[in-house]
Design an enzyme around this catalytic site. Structure first.
Site, short mmCIF file in Angstrom:
data_model
loop_
_atom_site.label_atom_id
_atom_site.label_comp_id
_atom_site.label_asym_id
_atom_site.label_seq_id
_atom_site.Cartn_x
_atom_site.Cartn_y
_atom_site.Cartn_z
N CYS A 50 0.87 -1.04 0.16
CA CYS A 50 0.15 0.01 0.20
C CYS A 50 1.42 1.57 0.09
O CYS A 50 0.30 2.30 -0.31
CB CYS A 50 -1.49 0.03 1.15
N ASN A 51 1.95 1.00 0.43
CA ASN A 51 2.94 2.42 0.37
C ASN A 51 4.41 2.16 0.10
O ASN A 51 4.96 2.90 -0.70
CB ASN A 51 3.58 2.69 2.38
#
Length: 425
Positions: A50-51
């Site tokens: 997600c990052n």
């Protein structure tokens, strides 16, 4: 052989860009093989969370532009847009970067533990896709060893903080007494499992886990005394939920504005706290415009996370020193492997020359030549042939002004002193 780490992360690209550049799990195998075949990259792995989305390559000649163009084309994004938010590290810097990522030193939450498992998943995906070669595999193994050392020998993993922990901390600020709150968790992966555990430890009143498969939801919710549902049941339960935290791998939003509006009416405008940890997002951004909804994305958790990072700074400094040491040791081993390859090839050449001279000597002996004469001539011929190429190259290098060649030759051949050489070798 060189190494390249190319990608984007939470520091360089906003969540709407990161979600466009993410690789879904079912895309990875095909994407890895395409990247290898279409760019001429010998070895490649992809880390997508997600990052961050990062590509790790091993190439004879590093081709950053080739990787950039392929990455942009795969996700249908303009090359210049990707260039503006991307970064690249090569060779020793790439090694250090991978070790920092695996140890959690480059994460939004300093020292968060999930990234280590995600890095292992990237390694396994490349291995399964057939794109993990010996050089990249060695780099991953050294990366894992260094990250484990950081976890073992520093306090960076103590008092765990993560995106999951930050989400629960924020929920506690909005709902002072979680015992009277109901939480809906969408997904059943590692992040949601951490959220569920944190909520359970904080005494949340009720936990509902929604997932694509009911079995996975039951595995997570059962030990916590929660309830399991499938995704299409969410509208039936949404109005009962004060807290909604979502983290799935769905390419499309799971919760839309209309469903939330209907739930709010049933709740008689009682506020809802929502955290969308997923990339791509699970909750439509328009939901955040509703008056009684507090919607946070992973980027919005940054302030909460920073408060929990300060206690880890001393540990991070010690960890950085371990990264430096781990990088140096890996590069030293890599250089040693390169020397082994050169020595192996030289040994093959020397053994070929030996076999040629031995065959000549045996032929002469069979014809009745004097053994002592044959042996002396074989020794002289073999010595001359072994020294011929090094002699020619050394003369050429010194003629070109490469003064270091003599010192290197003296060290290579273990010569205590440079003596006058008479005649040609």
């Amino acid at each position: 052989m060189g190494f390249l780490a190319f990608g984007i992360n939470h520091k360089t690209a906003a969540v709407d860009v990161r979600e466009r550049l993410a690789f879904a799990p079912d895309q990875l195998s095909g994407a890895l093989q395409r990247l290898r075949d279409e760019t001429g990259t010998q070895e490649v792995a992809i880390l997508s969370t997600c990052n961050r989305t990062e590509i790790y390559c091993s190439q004879d000649q590093l081709d950053v532009d080739g990787i950039l163009v392929w990455f942009a084309a795969y996700h249908c994004i303009a090359v210049e847009e990707l260039r503006a938010c991307s970064y690249q590290h090569s060779d020793e810097q790439a090694v250090a970067h991978m070790m920092r990522v695996a140890a959690g030193l480059d994460s939004m939450v300093l020292g968060e533990p999930q990234i280590f498992g995600q890095m292992k998943d990237a390694w396994q995906s490349a291995r399964s896709a057939g794109t993990l070669g010996p050089y990249l595999d060695r780099l991953f193994q050294s990366t894992f060893n260094t990250a484990k050392q950081v976890r073992t020998d520093t306090a960076i993993g103590e008092n765990p903080v993560s995106v999951a922990f930050a989400a629960v901390s924020l929920a506690k600020q909005i709902f002072s007494d979680l015992r009277r709150s109901t939480a809906l968790l969408i997904g059943a992966g590692e992040t949601i499992a951490l959220v569920a555990r944190h909520l359970f430890e904080q005494g949340v009143g009720r936990i509902i886990v929604a997932n694509r498969t009911l079995e996975r939801a039951e595995l997570l919710s059962g030990p916590l005394g929660g309830q399991a549902i499938v995704l299409n049941q969410i509208p039936d339960f949404l109005s009962q939920c004060d807290i909604v935290i979502s983290s799935t791998a769905s390419p499309l939003p799971i919760l839309g504005k209309g469903a939330v509006e209907r739930a709010l009416k049933q709740r008689r405008r009682k506020p809802m706290f929502m955290v969308d940890i997923a990339v791509p997002r699970d909750i439509e951004p328009e939901v955040g415009a509703l008056a009684d909804v507090y919607l946070y994305s992973v980027d919005d958790l940054h302030e909460v996370i920073e408060d929990n990072m300060r206690s880890r700074q001393d540990a991070a400094e010690a960890a950085e020193r371990m990264i430096v040491q781990g990088t140096a040791e890996f590069m030293q081993r890599l250089r040693a492997l390169a020397a082994v390859d050169v020595l192996r090839r030289y040994r093959v050449k020397a053994e070929s020359l030996r076999d040629q001279e031995l065959a000549k000597a045996q032929s002469r002996l069979e014809r009745g030549a004097d053994p002592s004469v044959v042996m002396a001539e074989m020794a002289r011929a073999l010595t001359n042939k072994l020294l011929h190429d090094p002699s020619v190259q050394l003369k050429q290098m010194t003629a070109e002004g490469r003064a270091e060649a003599l010192a290197l030759a003296q060290e290579l051949f273990a010569l205590d002193d440079v003596t006058t050489i008479q005649g040609e070798p």
